[in-house]
Design a protein around this motif. Structure first.
Motif, PDB file in Angstrom:
ATOM      1  N   SER A 204      36.839  13.371  58.371  1.00  0.00           N
ATOM      2  CA  SER A 204      37.535  12.912  57.170  1.00  0.00           C
ATOM      3  C   SER A 204      37.512  11.388  57.161  1.00  0.00           C
ATOM      4  N   VAL A 205      36.871  10.818  56.142  1.00  0.00           N
ATOM      5  CA  VAL A 205      36.741   9.364  56.014  1.00  0.00           C
ATOM      6  C   VAL A 205      37.405   8.924  54.721  1.00  0.00           C
ATOM      7  N   SER A 206      38.359   8.017  54.814  1.00  0.00           N
ATOM      8  CA  SER A 206      38.996   7.416  53.653  1.00  0.00           C
ATOM      9  C   SER A 206      38.623   5.933  53.631  1.00  0.00           C
ATOM     10  N   PRO A 207      38.998   5.193  52.590  1.00  0.00           N
ATOM     11  CA  PRO A 207      38.672   3.759  52.580  1.00  0.00           C
ATOM     12  C   PRO A 207      39.277   2.972  53.729  1.00  0.00           C
ATOM     13  N   SER A 208      40.302   3.514  54.409  1.00  0.00           N
ATOM     14  CA  SER A 208      40.976   2.749  55.460  1.00  0.00           C
ATOM     15  C   SER A 208      41.142   3.500  56.778  1.00  0.00           C
ATOM     16  N   SER A 209      40.543   4.699  56.909  1.00  0.00           N
ATOM     17  CA  SER A 209      40.725   5.445  58.161  1.00  0.00           C
ATOM     18  C   SER A 209      39.563   6.408  58.400  1.00  0.00           C
ATOM     19  N   ILE A 210      39.414   6.794  59.669  1.00  0.00           N
ATOM     20  CA  ILE A 210      38.414   7.777  60.081  1.00  0.00           C
ATOM     21  C   ILE A 210      39.099   8.775  61.010  1.00  0.00           C
ATOM     22  N   ASP A 211      38.972  10.068  60.694  1.00  0.00           N
ATOM     23  CA  ASP A 211      39.504  11.128  61.550  1.00  0.00           C
ATOM     24  C   ASP A 211      38.379  12.100  61.882  1.00  0.00           C
ATOM     25  N   VAL A 212      38.259  12.435  63.157  1.00  0.00           N
ATOM     26  CA  VAL A 212      37.256  13.396  63.620  1.00  0.00           C
ATOM     27  C   VAL A 212      37.930  14.388  64.552  1.00  0.00           C
ATOM     28  N   THR A 213      37.649  15.655  64.369  1.00  0.00           N
ATOM     29  CA  THR A 213      38.125  16.690  65.287  1.00  0.00           C
ATOM     30  C   THR A 213      36.933  17.488  65.787  1.00  0.00           C
ATOM     31  N   VAL A 214      36.870  17.673  67.101  1.00  0.00           N
ATOM     32  CA  VAL A 214      35.811  18.448  67.751  1.00  0.00           C
ATOM     33  C   VAL A 214      36.475  19.624  68.444  1.00  0.00           C
ATOM     34  N   ALA A 215      36.069  20.854  68.095  1.00  0.00           N
ATOM     35  CA  ALA A 215      36.785  22.036  68.581  1.00  0.00           C
ATOM     36  C   ALA A 215      35.832  23.089  69.117  1.00  0.00           C
ATOM     37  N   GLY A 216      36.231  23.710  70.225  1.00  0.00           N
ATOM     38  CA  GLY A 216      35.542  24.892  70.729  1.00  0.00           C
ATOM     39  C   GLY A 216      34.300  24.624  71.534  1.00  0.00           C
ATOM     40  N   ASP A 217      33.685  25.719  71.986  1.00  0.00           N
ATOM     41  CA  ASP A 217      32.480  25.708  72.821  1.00  0.00           C
ATOM     42  C   ASP A 217      32.656  24.835  74.073  1.00  0.00           C
ATOM     43  N   ASP A 218      33.842  24.937  74.710  1.00  0.00           N
ATOM     44  CA  ASP A 218      34.067  24.223  75.969  1.00  0.00           C
ATOM     45  C   ASP A 218      33.148  24.778  77.045  1.00  0.00           C
ATOM     46  N   LEU A 219      32.504  23.892  77.789  1.00  0.00           N
ATOM     47  CA  LEU A 219      31.656  24.319  78.904  1.00  0.00           C
ATOM     48  C   LEU A 219      32.552  24.610  80.108  1.00  0.00           C
ATOM     49  N   PHE A 233      39.870  12.258  67.201  1.00  0.00           N
ATOM     50  CA  PHE A 233      39.654  10.807  67.187  1.00  0.00           C
ATOM     51  C   PHE A 233      40.267  10.264  65.904  1.00  0.00           C
ATOM     52  N   HIS A 234      40.983   9.141  65.992  1.00  0.00           N
ATOM     53  CA  HIS A 234      41.578   8.525  64.808  1.00  0.00           C
ATOM     54  C   HIS A 234      41.526   7.012  64.941  1.00  0.00           C
ATOM     55  N   ILE A 235      41.222   6.354  63.813  1.00  0.00           N
ATOM     56  CA  ILE A 235      41.312   4.899  63.736  1.00  0.00           C
ATOM     57  C   ILE A 235      41.631   4.545  62.292  1.00  0.00           C
ATOM     58  N   ASP A 236      42.468   3.518  62.097  1.00  0.00           N
ATOM     59  CA  ASP A 236      42.809   3.135  60.729  1.00  0.00           C
ATOM     60  C   ASP A 236      42.942   1.624  60.625  1.00  0.00           C
ATOM     61  N   GLY A 237      43.041   1.155  59.381  1.00  0.00           N
ATOM     62  CA  GLY A 237      43.104  -0.271  59.120  1.00  0.00           C
ATOM     63  C   GLY A 237      44.405  -0.910  59.547  1.00  0.00           C
ATOM     64  N   GLY A 238      45.421  -0.115  59.867  1.00  0.00           N
ATOM     65  CA  GLY A 238      46.689  -0.656  60.342  1.00  0.00           C
ATOM     66  C   GLY A 238      46.676  -1.065  61.800  1.00  0.00           C
ATOM     67  N   GLY A 239      45.534  -0.854  62.476  1.00  0.00           N
ATOM     68  CA  GLY A 239      45.414  -1.241  63.880  1.00  0.00           C
ATOM     69  C   GLY A 239      45.670  -0.117  64.853  1.00  0.00           C
ATOM     70  N   PHE A 240      46.032   1.083  64.361  1.00  0.00           N
ATOM     71  CA  PHE A 240      46.282   2.207  65.266  1.00  0.00           C
ATOM     72  C   PHE A 240      44.983   2.967  65.511  1.00  0.00           C
ATOM     73  N   ALA A 419      28.074   1.027  50.099  1.00  0.00           N
ATOM     74  CA  ALA A 419      28.843   0.342  51.133  1.00  0.00           C
ATOM     75  C   ALA A 419      29.916   1.276  51.680  1.00  0.00           C
ATOM     76  N   THR A 420      30.089   1.249  52.987  1.00  0.00           N
ATOM     77  CA  THR A 420      31.152   2.008  53.663  1.00  0.00           C
ATOM     78  C   THR A 420      31.845   1.066  54.646  1.00  0.00           C
ATOM     79  N   PRO A 421      32.651   0.122  54.132  1.00  0.00           N
ATOM     80  CA  PRO A 421      33.243  -0.915  54.995  1.00  0.00           C
ATOM     81  C   PRO A 421      34.170  -0.381  56.063  1.00  0.00           C
ATOM     82  N   VAL A 422      34.665   0.872  55.919  1.00  0.00           N
ATOM     83  CA  VAL A 422      35.577   1.410  56.920  1.00  0.00           C
ATOM     84  C   VAL A 422      34.932   1.495  58.298  1.00  0.00           C
ATOM     85  N   THR A 423      33.605   1.594  58.354  1.00  0.00           N
ATOM     86  CA  THR A 423      32.931   1.666  59.655  1.00  0.00           C
ATOM     87  C   THR A 423      33.080   0.371  60.448  1.00  0.00           C
ATOM     88  N   GLY A 424      33.460  -0.720  59.775  1.00  0.00           N
ATOM     89  CA  GLY A 424      33.710  -1.972  60.495  1.00  0.00           C
ATOM     90  C   GLY A 424      34.844  -1.858  61.482  1.00  0.00           C
TER      91      GLY A 424
END
Length: 434
Positions: A204-219, A233-240, A419-424
């Motif tokens: 899930s990518v918004s203009p100010s954050s990126i969220d990724v979830t990886v689930a299952g198939d544990d070795l 995984f989470h990162i946002d423009g607020g510094g968190f 442009a996808t500035p959130v990747t910065g």
């Protein structure tokens, strides 16, 4: 605003527009071509640059890249922060789709990246760059996109906010790359903490954050996997930021065969198989739960999709009785989070044609905005359903794929972005390559 490399070339190949007639007279193909109105060059040559830039910002990406050939100033717009900020403000949303070739292996989707070695290589096309196929449902046009800069050993897993998420193929801690195929940018995420084989990926990518979830198939050993955990995984423009720091246990009974997750209003959803059900994950609460699927004993090729902030389930229904005919249906999950309501049903005469072509091979569904695409596996036939206009139509086959030779197309909802500035936000975590 992220930096742009000045050597970016035109990413689109020739356009394919349909002019063919519908299949069997049930679903229509529409010829969208129309004569271009004459424009007075004396007026347009005196148009202020700020107004001209605003007009250009409304162009779809293929037309924008063609326009860059007009003059040096238009060519440089892709590297102008002022223009890109204007583009992000005024450019209309485009509900397009991006497809990739794939083949089935042990009931899972294994994508064909032509740079991959070993069992994933397509021997007939080895040594060529990986490519995707962009479909414009408004113009019924296909474009070919190259992923020449992508390293070998990665497969497409998810899409959001103009970015395609690629995941490493090797078993072990997973490396994910976020790619903007329009401008060719690549941004790498830190590797996951747990070793996995073929997990489900949610993005899930918004203009100010990126969220990724990886689930299952544990070795759990070099030769065995089990659906045990998920990590986020989470990162946002607020510094968190949280670099795979949030972990959770999966429900006791889950089987994520699809490899994909759907994001709807802060939650990720996965389709479970054998028996059919839906697993839901609340990102903020770090909590999983199960949702019963409608008519779960009679579903065939069910797919979870998102449309305008709602979770939809698309599936064929194999039960045949006086009250429940065989059909293809769309259900929507209600606000209570447990009840499904049937929203649409394919016309019965069209469904008869559809099943004759599908012949039990299955199909793949993708939804973006008001559009639903249904790709029939084992053929080059596909349907497009406009949910706003309630109109079904056959769409032209992709001209860059040979049915029966290159495999089927499997894809994602994709909104092209210059442009996808959130990747910065991820720049501090990029590996040093100097």
């Amino acid at each position: 605003m992220e930096a742009f490399h000045p050597t970016i070339t035109f990413p689109f190949s020739n356009t394919f527009n349909t002019t063919s007639s519908g299949h069997g007279g049930i679903a229509e193909n529409i010829n969208t071509s129309s004569p271009s109105p004459w424009m007075n060059s004396r007026i347009w040559s005196k148009l202020p640059h700020r107004l001209l830039d605003r007009v250009i910002a409304f162009l779809p990406p293929p037309a924008f890249f063609r326009a860059r050939c007009v003059c040096k100033r238009w060519y440089a717009l892709l590297f102008s922060n002022a223009f890109l900020e204007l583009y992000l403000q005024v450019s209309p949303r485009r509900h397009w789709f991006l497809f990739f070739k794939h083949k089935r292996l042990k009931s899972s989707y294994i994508y064909r990246n032509n740079n991959i070695g070993g069992s994933h290589v397509d021997n007939n096309r080895a040594g060529t760059d990986c490519e995707g196929y962009l479909f414009d449902p408004y113009e019924l046009a296909w474009y070919r996109l190259s992923f020449a800069l992508l390293p070998s050993g990665f497969s497409p897993a998810s899409s959001s906010g103009g970015l395609i998420c690629w995941v490493s193929d090797e078993a072990g801690p997973k490396t994910l790359i976020l790619c903007n195929p329009i401008v060719g940018s690549l941004t790498q995420l830190p590797p996951t903490l747990r070793s996995r084989f073929f997990p489900s990926i949610g993005l899930s990518v918004s203009p100010s954050s990126i969220d990724v979830t990886v689930a299952g198939d544990d070795l759990i050993s070099p030769y065995a996997v089990k659906n045990l955990t998920a990590e986020s995984f989470h990162i946002d423009g607020g510094g968190f930021f949280s670099l795979w720091g949030t972990n959770s246990s999966l429900p006791k009974v889950c089987n994520f065969e699809s490899g994909q997750m759907v994001h709807v209003q802060g939650k990720f959803y996965c389709m479970n198989y054998s028996p059919f059900s839906v697993s839901a994950y609340d990102v903020a609460a770090n909590n999983w739960w199960e949702i019963k699927a409608p008519m779960k004993r009679h579903l065939r090729s069910p797919t979870l999709v998102e449309s305008k902030g709602k979770l939809l389930l698309v599936s064929a229904v194999d039960k045949s009785s006086l009250n429940v005919p065989k059909s293809l249906r769309l259900w929507g999950l209600q606000a209570c989070g447990t009840t499904w309501i049937e929203m649409e049903r394919m016309p019965q005469q069209l469904y008869v044609q559809f099943t004759e072509l599908e012949n039990g091979n299955g199909f793949h569904c993708v939804v973006h905005g008001e559009f639903l695409t249904i790709m029939i596996l084992g053929s080059d036939k596909a349907l497009l359903f406009d949910m706003c206009r309630k109109r079904w139509q056959w769409i032209p086959p992709c001209p860059y794929v040979h049915a029966g030779i290159d495999g089927d197309l499997h894809g994602f909802a994709y909104e092209p972005q210059l442009a996808t500035p959130v990747t910065g936000l991820l720049d501090p975590f990029q590996p040093f390559t100097g």
